[in-house]
Motif scaffolding. Structure first.
Motif, PDB file in Angstrom:
ATOM      1  N   LEU A 107       0.825  -1.153  -0.254  1.00 19.82           N
ATOM      2  CA  LEU A 107      -0.084   0.123   0.118  1.00 19.82           C
ATOM      3  C   LEU A 107       0.990   1.154   0.030  1.00 19.82           C
ATOM      4  O   LEU A 107       1.526   1.425   1.059  1.00 19.82           O
ATOM      5  N   LEU A 108       0.952   1.867  -1.065  1.00 23.92           N
ATOM      6  CA  LEU A 108       2.022   2.805  -1.229  1.00 23.92           C
ATOM      7  C   LEU A 108       1.493   4.233  -0.925  1.00 23.92           C
ATOM      8  O   LEU A 108       2.347   5.297  -0.766  1.00 23.92           O
ATOM      9  N   GLU A 109       0.105   4.576  -1.273  1.00 30.44           N
ATOM     10  CA  GLU A 109      -0.253   6.075  -1.270  1.00 30.44           C
ATOM     11  C   GLU A 109      -1.878   5.859  -1.097  1.00 30.44           C
ATOM     12  O   GLU A 109      -2.419   4.815  -1.128  1.00 30.44           O
ATOM     13  N   PRO A 110      -2.375   6.724  -0.012  1.00 34.13           N
ATOM     14  CA  PRO A 110      -3.787   7.032   0.246  1.00 34.13           C
ATOM     15  C   PRO A 110      -4.635   7.028  -0.932  1.00 34.13           C
ATOM     16  O   PRO A 110      -4.286   7.746  -1.898  1.00 34.13           O
ATOM     17  N   VAL A 111      -5.624   6.678  -0.842  1.00 31.47           N
ATOM     18  CA  VAL A 111      -7.003   6.764  -1.684  1.00 31.47           C
ATOM     19  C   VAL A 111      -8.146   7.510  -0.899  1.00 31.47           C
ATOM     20  O   VAL A 111      -8.334   7.167   0.118  1.00 31.47           O
ATOM     21  N   ARG A 112      -8.467   8.681  -1.475  1.00 27.47           N
ATOM     22  CA  ARG A 112      -9.358   9.531  -0.832  1.00 27.47           C
ATOM     23  C   ARG A 112     -10.744   9.465  -1.561  1.00 27.47           C
ATOM     24  O   ARG A 112     -10.634   9.034  -2.783  1.00 27.47           O
ATOM     25  N   HIS A 113     -11.819   9.915  -1.025  1.00 23.04           N
ATOM     26  CA  HIS A 113     -12.979   9.975  -1.765  1.00 23.04           C
ATOM     27  C   HIS A 113     -12.703  10.817  -2.863  1.00 23.04           C
ATOM     28  O   HIS A 113     -12.109  12.161  -2.571  1.00 23.04           O
ATOM     29  N   ARG A 172      -7.684   2.925 -11.370  1.00 26.78           N
ATOM     30  CA  ARG A 172      -7.828   1.804 -12.618  1.00 26.78           C
ATOM     31  C   ARG A 172      -6.715   0.839 -12.191  1.00 26.78           C
ATOM     32  O   ARG A 172      -5.994   0.966 -11.307  1.00 26.78           O
ATOM     33  N   LEU A 173      -7.010  -0.321 -12.698  1.00 26.79           N
ATOM     34  CA  LEU A 173      -6.000  -1.552 -12.500  1.00 26.79           C
ATOM     35  C   LEU A 173      -5.260  -1.701 -13.792  1.00 26.79           C
ATOM     36  O   LEU A 173      -5.639  -1.835 -14.862  1.00 26.79           O
ATOM     37  N   GLN A 174      -4.044  -1.614 -13.532  1.00 28.94           N
ATOM     38  CA  GLN A 174      -3.042  -2.069 -14.922  1.00 28.94           C
ATOM     39  C   GLN A 174      -2.454  -3.381 -14.424  1.00 28.94           C
ATOM     40  O   GLN A 174      -1.951  -3.786 -13.261  1.00 28.94           O
ATOM     41  N   SER A 175      -2.554  -4.540 -15.276  1.00 28.57           N
ATOM     42  CA  SER A 175      -2.071  -5.708 -15.053  1.00 28.57           C
ATOM     43  C   SER A 175      -1.011  -6.093 -16.094  1.00 28.57           C
ATOM     44  O   SER A 175      -1.455  -5.692 -17.329  1.00 28.57           O
ATOM     45  N   ARG A 176      -0.113  -6.630 -15.848  1.00 25.40           N
ATOM     46  CA  ARG A 176       0.912  -7.278 -16.802  1.00 25.40           C
ATOM     47  C   ARG A 176       1.311  -8.871 -16.340  1.00 25.40           C
ATOM     48  O   ARG A 176       1.427  -9.230 -15.237  1.00 25.40           O
ATOM     49  N   VAL A 177       0.967  -9.529 -17.481  1.00 24.86           N
ATOM     50  CA  VAL A 177       1.197 -11.105 -17.334  1.00 24.86           C
ATOM     51  C   VAL A 177       2.616 -11.331 -17.163  1.00 24.86           C
ATOM     52  O   VAL A 177       3.468 -10.936 -17.871  1.00 24.86           O
ATOM     53  N   ILE A 178       3.319 -11.883 -15.823  1.00 27.23           N
ATOM     54  CA  ILE A 178       4.587 -12.072 -15.664  1.00 27.23           C
ATOM     55  C   ILE A 178       4.947 -13.629 -15.943  1.00 27.23           C
ATOM     56  O   ILE A 178       6.151 -13.944 -15.566  1.00 27.23           O
ATOM     57  N   THR A 232       0.107 -15.570 -13.737  1.00 26.55           N
ATOM     58  CA  THR A 232       0.541 -14.625 -12.478  1.00 26.55           C
ATOM     59  C   THR A 232       0.577 -13.130 -13.169  1.00 26.55           C
ATOM     60  O   THR A 232       1.246 -13.030 -14.143  1.00 26.55           O
ATOM     61  N   PHE A 233       0.143 -12.378 -12.486  1.00 23.42           N
ATOM     62  CA  PHE A 233       0.173 -10.871 -12.815  1.00 23.42           C
ATOM     63  C   PHE A 233       0.698  -9.956 -12.128  1.00 23.42           C
ATOM     64  O   PHE A 233       0.659 -10.052 -10.825  1.00 23.42           O
ATOM     65  N   GLN A 234       1.527  -9.059 -12.415  1.00 22.15           N
ATOM     66  CA  GLN A 234       1.816  -7.771 -11.779  1.00 22.15           C
ATOM     67  C   GLN A 234       0.994  -6.742 -11.833  1.00 22.15           C
ATOM     68  O   GLN A 234       0.496  -6.451 -12.731  1.00 22.15           O
ATOM     69  N   ARG A 235       0.305  -6.521 -10.591  1.00 24.62           N
ATOM     70  CA  ARG A 235      -1.057  -5.748 -10.611  1.00 24.62           C
ATOM     71  C   ARG A 235      -0.418  -4.334 -10.099  1.00 24.62           C
ATOM     72  O   ARG A 235       0.106  -4.282  -8.880  1.00 24.62           O
ATOM     73  N   GLN A 236      -1.097  -3.250 -10.500  1.00 24.88           N
ATOM     74  CA  GLN A 236      -0.866  -1.792  -9.909  1.00 24.88           C
ATOM     75  C   GLN A 236      -2.340  -1.270 -10.097  1.00 24.88           C
ATOM     76  O   GLN A 236      -2.818  -1.295 -11.081  1.00 24.88           O
ATOM     77  N   CYS A 237      -2.658  -0.524  -8.762  1.00 29.61           N
ATOM     78  CA  CYS A 237      -3.700   0.158  -9.026  1.00 29.61           C
ATOM     79  C   CYS A 237      -3.059   1.767  -8.915  1.00 29.61           C
ATOM     80  O   CYS A 237      -2.432   2.139  -8.189  1.00 29.61           O
ATOM     81  N   VAL A 238      -3.743   2.321  -9.883  1.00 34.30           N
ATOM     82  CA  VAL A 238      -3.255   3.703 -10.528  1.00 34.30           C
ATOM     83  C   VAL A 238      -4.242   4.757 -10.422  1.00 34.30           C
ATOM     84  O   VAL A 238      -5.614   4.647 -10.685  1.00 34.30           O
ATOM     85  N   LYS A 239      -3.858   5.881  -9.439  1.00 33.20           N
ATOM     86  CA  LYS A 239      -4.764   7.122  -9.312  1.00 33.20           C
ATOM     87  C   LYS A 239      -4.694   7.923 -10.654  1.00 33.20           C
ATOM     88  O   LYS A 239      -4.030   7.772 -11.570  1.00 33.20           O
ATOM     89  N   ASP A 243      -3.724  10.648 -11.216  1.00 27.00           N
ATOM     90  CA  ASP A 243      -2.727  11.539 -11.445  1.00 27.00           C
ATOM     91  C   ASP A 243      -1.438  10.568 -11.970  1.00 27.00           C
ATOM     92  O   ASP A 243      -0.359  11.178 -11.892  1.00 27.00           O
ATOM     93  N   GLY A 244      -1.604   9.278 -12.148  1.00 22.37           N
ATOM     94  CA  GLY A 244      -0.651   8.457 -12.655  1.00 22.37           C
ATOM     95  C   GLY A 244       0.197   7.953 -11.452  1.00 22.37           C
ATOM     96  O   GLY A 244       0.895   6.890 -11.718  1.00 22.37           O
ATOM     97  N   SER A 245       0.066   8.202 -10.326  1.00 15.72           N
ATOM     98  CA  SER A 245       0.587   7.499  -8.973  1.00 15.72           C
ATOM     99  C   SER A 245       0.015   6.175  -8.673  1.00 15.72           C
ATOM    100  O   SER A 245      -1.138   5.943  -8.993  1.00 15.72           O
ATOM    101  N   VAL A 246       0.931   5.187  -8.472  1.00 10.96           N
ATOM    102  CA  VAL A 246       0.798   3.883  -8.112  1.00 10.96           C
ATOM    103  C   VAL A 246       0.368   4.024  -6.373  1.00 10.96           C
ATOM    104  O   VAL A 246       1.198   4.176  -5.740  1.00 10.96           O
ATOM    105  N   VAL A 247      -0.967   3.634  -6.216  1.00 13.22           N
ATOM    106  CA  VAL A 247      -1.383   3.342  -4.899  1.00 13.22           C
ATOM    107  C   VAL A 247      -1.459   1.981  -4.229  1.00 13.22           C
ATOM    108  O   VAL A 247      -0.936   1.954  -2.872  1.00 13.22           O
ATOM    109  N   GLN A 248      -1.348   1.228  -4.960  1.00 12.75           N
ATOM    110  CA  GLN A 248      -1.181  -0.348  -4.326  1.00 12.75           C
ATOM    111  C   GLN A 248      -0.577  -1.170  -5.768  1.00 12.75           C
ATOM    112  O   GLN A 248      -0.989  -0.870  -6.788  1.00 12.75           O
ATOM    113  N   GLU A 249       0.269  -2.308  -4.946  1.00 11.91           N
ATOM    114  CA  GLU A 249       0.575  -2.990  -6.103  1.00 11.91           C
ATOM    115  C   GLU A 249       0.715  -4.308  -5.604  1.00 11.91           C
ATOM    116  O   GLU A 249       0.862  -4.550  -4.189  1.00 11.91           O
ATOM    117  N   MET A 250       0.883  -5.587  -6.549  1.00  7.35           N
ATOM    118  CA  MET A 250       0.993  -6.814  -5.979  1.00  7.35           C
ATOM    119  C   MET A 250       1.078  -7.746  -6.951  1.00  7.35           C
ATOM    120  O   MET A 250       1.226  -7.230  -8.010  1.00  7.35           O
TER     121      MET A 250
END
Length: 156
Positions: free
Chosen positions: A98-104, A109-115, A129-136, A138-145
């Motif tokens: 969890l990299l950054e907060p998400v506010r109301h 959006r979800l960006q996924s790459r097959v790894i 298996t996917f590398q997933r990123q949740c992106v706000k 402004d382009g910042s990644v808020v979660q990844e897994m």
């Protein structure tokens, strides 16, 4: 490989290629989402529910629960159509950060790459298996897994 805005129905194990990227539709997180998740989960921590308390936090206002954002990511993957009628199971989540907060009002959006992908010992399924990123917005990644999922194989 360029990202694909995938709006189709159901990708089978054979349809995924290493390096392939997918971008989901976007969704705005609302205060109602945050309150409903607090009610559903029972997590009424003030960092999520108390505007006055949050004035004295680094966030300045209530933020979305980390698991709420994770759950929305699952919904965004479903909305993309990738899993429609082909997903069998979520097998594993690794390296959830969890990299950054998400506010109301934030739109994510979800960006996924097959790894990785491998056939199962059962001929009707395979593991992707996917590398997933949740992106706000402004382009910042808020979660990844890293997410490992079990998909149907074509013709079974």
């Amino acid at each position: 490989m360029a990202a694909t805005n995938f709006i189709g129905r159901g990708k089978f194990f054979e349809d995924f290629e290493i390096g392939q990227e997918y971008v989901s539709p976007a969704r705005t997180v609302t205060q109602t989402d945050i309150v409903n998740f607090a009610c559903l989960s029972g997590d009424f921590n003030e960092v999520h529910t108390n505007f006055e308390y949050c004035k004295n936090t680094p966030f300045g206002e209530p933020i979305a629960h980390g698991p709420l954002v994770y759950a929305i990511m699952g919904g965004l993957q479903y909305a993309s159509g990738l899993n429609d009628g082909t997903l069998l199971a979520l097998l594993q989540i690794d390296k959830w950060r969890l990299l950054e907060p998400v506010r109301h009002g934030d739109t994510i959006r979800l960006q996924s790459r097959v790894i990785e992908k491998k056939a199962s010992s059962k001929s009707d399924r395979g593991v992707v298996t996917f590398q997933r990123q949740c992106v706000k917005q402004d382009g910042s990644v808020v979660q990844e897994m890293t997410a490992t999922l079990l998909y149907r194989r074509r013709g079974h």
